[in-house]
Design an enzyme around this catalytic site. Sequence first.
Site, mmCIF file in Angstrom:
data_model
loop_
_atom_site.group_PDB
_atom_site.id
_atom_site.type_symbol
_atom_site.label_atom_id
_atom_site.label_comp_id
_atom_site.label_asym_id
_atom_site.label_seq_id
_atom_site.Cartn_x
_atom_site.Cartn_y
_atom_site.Cartn_z
ATOM 1 N N ASP A 23 1.642 -1.663 15.174
ATOM 2 C CA ASP A 23 2.035 -2.477 14.024
ATOM 3 C C ASP A 23 3.339 -1.942 13.440
ATOM 4 O O ASP A 23 3.477 -0.749 13.185
ATOM 5 C CB ASP A 23 0.941 -2.424 12.949
ATOM 6 C CG ASP A 23 1.307 -3.259 11.734
ATOM 7 O OD1 ASP A 23 1.293 -4.499 11.847
ATOM 8 O OD2 ASP A 23 1.626 -2.685 10.670
ATOM 9 N N TYR B 6 10.422 -1.628 7.637
ATOM 10 C CA TYR B 6 10.085 -0.212 7.770
ATOM 11 C C TYR B 6 11.343 0.562 8.199
ATOM 12 O O TYR B 6 11.951 0.258 9.222
ATOM 13 C CB TYR B 6 8.963 0.019 8.798
ATOM 14 C CG TYR B 6 7.621 -0.556 8.377
ATOM 15 C CD1 TYR B 6 7.395 -1.006 7.078
ATOM 16 C CD2 TYR B 6 6.577 -0.639 9.274
ATOM 17 C CE1 TYR B 6 6.163 -1.523 6.695
ATOM 18 C CE2 TYR B 6 5.333 -1.150 8.909
ATOM 19 C CZ TYR B 6 5.143 -1.600 7.608
ATOM 20 O OH TYR B 6 3.927 -2.113 7.241
ATOM 21 N N SER C 26 -0.113 -11.060 5.946
ATOM 22 C CA SER C 26 -0.355 -9.736 5.384
ATOM 23 C C SER C 26 -0.240 -9.833 3.870
ATOM 24 O O SER C 26 0.689 -10.474 3.354
ATOM 25 C CB SER C 26 0.698 -8.775 5.951
ATOM 26 O OG SER C 26 0.667 -7.552 5.286
ATOM 27 N N ARG D 37 5.856 4.943 8.835
ATOM 28 C CA ARG D 37 6.425 6.266 8.549
ATOM 29 C C ARG D 37 7.236 6.805 9.720
ATOM 30 O O ARG D 37 7.539 7.996 9.774
ATOM 31 C CB ARG D 37 5.280 7.255 8.242
ATOM 32 C CG ARG D 37 4.417 6.819 7.081
ATOM 33 C CD ARG D 37 3.186 7.702 6.934
ATOM 34 N NE ARG D 37 2.248 7.141 5.986
ATOM 35 C CZ ARG D 37 2.297 7.341 4.677
ATOM 36 N NH1 ARG D 37 3.238 8.100 4.168
ATOM 37 N NH2 ARG D 37 1.413 6.778 3.872
ATOM 38 N N GLN E 102 -3.716 -8.983 7.197
ATOM 39 C CA GLN E 102 -3.564 -7.527 7.038
ATOM 40 C C GLN E 102 -3.647 -7.146 5.559
ATOM 41 O O GLN E 102 -2.669 -7.233 4.842
ATOM 42 C CB GLN E 102 -2.230 -7.075 7.650
ATOM 43 C CG GLN E 102 -2.162 -5.580 7.796
ATOM 44 C CD GLN E 102 -0.911 -5.065 8.504
ATOM 45 O OE1 GLN E 102 -0.278 -4.147 8.013
ATOM 46 N NE2 GLN E 102 -0.567 -5.621 9.649
ATOM 47 N N HIS F 268 4.951 -10.782 5.916
ATOM 48 C CA HIS F 268 4.609 -9.473 5.332
ATOM 49 C C HIS F 268 3.962 -9.605 3.955
ATOM 50 O O HIS F 268 2.976 -8.948 3.661
ATOM 51 C CB HIS F 268 5.884 -8.630 5.231
ATOM 52 C CG HIS F 268 5.641 -7.162 5.194
ATOM 53 N ND1 HIS F 268 6.542 -6.245 5.672
ATOM 54 C CD2 HIS F 268 4.598 -6.433 4.726
ATOM 55 C CE1 HIS F 268 6.052 -5.014 5.505
ATOM 56 N NE2 HIS F 268 4.886 -5.111 4.924
HETATM 57 P P1 NAP Z 1 -2.995 6.106 6.496
HETATM 58 O O1 NAP Z 1 -3.477 6.464 7.862
HETATM 59 O O2 NAP Z 1 -3.951 5.639 5.458
HETATM 60 O O3 NAP Z 1 -2.221 7.334 5.853
HETATM 61 C C1 NAP Z 1 -1.346 8.136 6.580
HETATM 62 C C2 NAP Z 1 -1.065 9.359 5.744
HETATM 63 O O4 NAP Z 1 -2.238 10.181 5.740
HETATM 64 C C3 NAP Z 1 0.063 10.186 6.307
HETATM 65 O O5 NAP Z 1 0.842 10.703 5.233
HETATM 66 C C4 NAP Z 1 -0.676 11.288 7.032
HETATM 67 O O6 NAP Z 1 0.089 12.488 7.064
HETATM 68 C C5 NAP Z 1 -1.890 11.485 6.171
HETATM 69 N N1 NAP Z 1 -3.001 12.023 6.953
HETATM 70 C C6 NAP Z 1 -3.587 11.480 8.045
HETATM 71 N N2 NAP Z 1 -4.563 12.290 8.515
HETATM 72 C C7 NAP Z 1 -4.593 13.348 7.699
HETATM 73 C C8 NAP Z 1 -5.395 14.538 7.645
HETATM 74 N N3 NAP Z 1 -6.371 14.762 8.560
HETATM 75 N N4 NAP Z 1 -5.157 15.424 6.664
HETATM 76 C C9 NAP Z 1 -4.197 15.196 5.730
HETATM 77 N N5 NAP Z 1 -3.384 14.094 5.728
HETATM 78 C C10 NAP Z 1 -3.592 13.189 6.705
HETATM 79 O O7 NAP Z 1 -1.933 4.986 6.729
HETATM 80 P P2 NAP Z 1 -0.439 4.631 6.244
HETATM 81 O O8 NAP Z 1 0.524 5.483 6.972
HETATM 82 O O9 NAP Z 1 -0.367 4.580 4.769
HETATM 83 O O10 NAP Z 1 -0.350 3.152 6.779
HETATM 84 C C11 NAP Z 1 -0.704 2.883 8.127
HETATM 85 C C12 NAP Z 1 -0.023 1.656 8.623
HETATM 86 O O11 NAP Z 1 -0.435 0.519 7.869
HETATM 87 C C13 NAP Z 1 1.499 1.665 8.468
HETATM 88 O O12 NAP Z 1 2.139 2.420 9.459
HETATM 89 C C14 NAP Z 1 1.788 0.196 8.586
HETATM 90 O O13 NAP Z 1 1.757 -0.193 9.950
HETATM 91 C C15 NAP Z 1 0.614 -0.422 7.857
HETATM 92 N N6 NAP Z 1 0.950 -0.761 6.456
HETATM 93 C C16 NAP Z 1 1.079 -2.077 6.138
HETATM 94 C C17 NAP Z 1 1.384 -2.461 4.849
HETATM 95 C C18 NAP Z 1 1.530 -3.910 4.533
HETATM 96 O O14 NAP Z 1 1.989 -4.262 3.434
HETATM 97 N N7 NAP Z 1 1.139 -4.791 5.435
HETATM 98 C C19 NAP Z 1 1.570 -1.489 3.832
HETATM 99 C C20 NAP Z 1 1.417 -0.142 4.185
HETATM 100 C C21 NAP Z 1 1.079 0.211 5.501
HETATM 101 P P3 NAP Z 1 0.594 13.069 8.495
HETATM 102 O O15 NAP Z 1 1.632 12.126 9.002
HETATM 103 O O16 NAP Z 1 1.149 14.402 8.100
HETATM 104 O O17 NAP Z 1 -0.604 13.166 9.386
#
Ligand code: NAP
Length: 291
Positions: A47, A52, A154, A22, A176, A124
């Site tokens: 990561d 992205y 992943s 993000r 992953q 990926h």
């Molecule tokens: P996540 O940590 O599950 O979700 C993040 C989301 O939760 C953000 O929108 C964040 O908003 C919100 N959030 C976090 N704390 C919060 C709170 N206390 N209250 C309300 N909302 C909250 O993870 P993710 O961003 O979906 O993914 C994390 C990482 O996983 C990615 O950056 C990437 O590196 C990896 N990923 C990999 C794959 C793959 O296919 N390998 C796919 C997806 C992701 P705010 O920003 O406003 O805090």
Amino acid sequence: MKQVLLGSSDLKVGAIAYGCWRFANSSLQEADTKIRTALEAGLTLIDTADIYGLGDMRGFGGSEEVLGEVLKASPDLRDKMVIATKGGIDAVRPYDSTYDYLMTAMDKSLARLKTDYVDIYQIHRPDITTPMAETARALDEMVKTGKTKYIGVSNFTVAQTRALQAHLGTKIITTQPEFSALHQYPITDGTLDWCQENTATALAWSPLARGRVFSESGIVIDALDTLAKRYDAPRGHIALAFTMGHGANVIPIIGTQKTERIVDSAKALNIPLTARDFYDIVEAFRGEKMP
Ligand code: NAP
């Protein structure tokens, strides 16, 4: 922060990782602040992925690009982080793990990241049209030429991971999968068992279910809230602690863009989640008691 070894490698990282999915709309100043905050809080595994940024301000490569700008401005940060990037999604085909594609993708990632090497190069998503032997040839060459230290996968099934491993001259150190209280399938699909069988580490993507942990209601959320009350902690900490409660020693990759939430995530390590608590969340997800 608690340090953990990645699989059978010599890479030591914090028990919680920071993800850059993000991140691509960040200015250089904002990106610098987020990365420094993560590193100072102990989230030393960063990561990212070449794709992205697609759909964001900077487009494909945008997340790597802004991380590269941070590193160019502060080269001393490179040694403080373990960079895990990914390649193999081209958005149209949509997956490409051919030798030529991956070798070019790797060079482009290194150019954007402004570094000579990454620590982990991850495929990926599996490209089921390309022989695993061909993908392995590209990955082996990346390791041999020092472009990456280690290989990861992943979104691979266990069978796909084994098939790739069979052709690789180096051990896959990370896998992953999506894993959270709201998405517990790696517990039952063999992924976390494969990790323990092969001394590999699972990096859990979206450990807070992309934020759904905060916006949804239901039995799993109720189970998290019961524990949150017991430990006088926010629901998010319980959800993160859950991902770290499995015997495979999973590393959750958080994705918040708020610096205060990056720092706060480390408190999840202080939750004394018991096996009974862990099973409560598993039972809530399954909708039945353990047999
Ligand atoms: P996540 O940590 O599950 O979700 C993040 C989301 O939760 C953000 O929108 C964040 O908003 C919100 N959030 C976090 N704390 C919060 C709170 N206390 N209250 C309300 N909302 C909250 O993870 P993710 O961003 O979906 O993914 C994390 C990482 O996983 C990615 O950056 C990437 O590196 C990896 N990923 C990999 C794959 C793959 O296919 N390998 C796919 C997806 C992701 P705010 O920003 O406003 O805090």
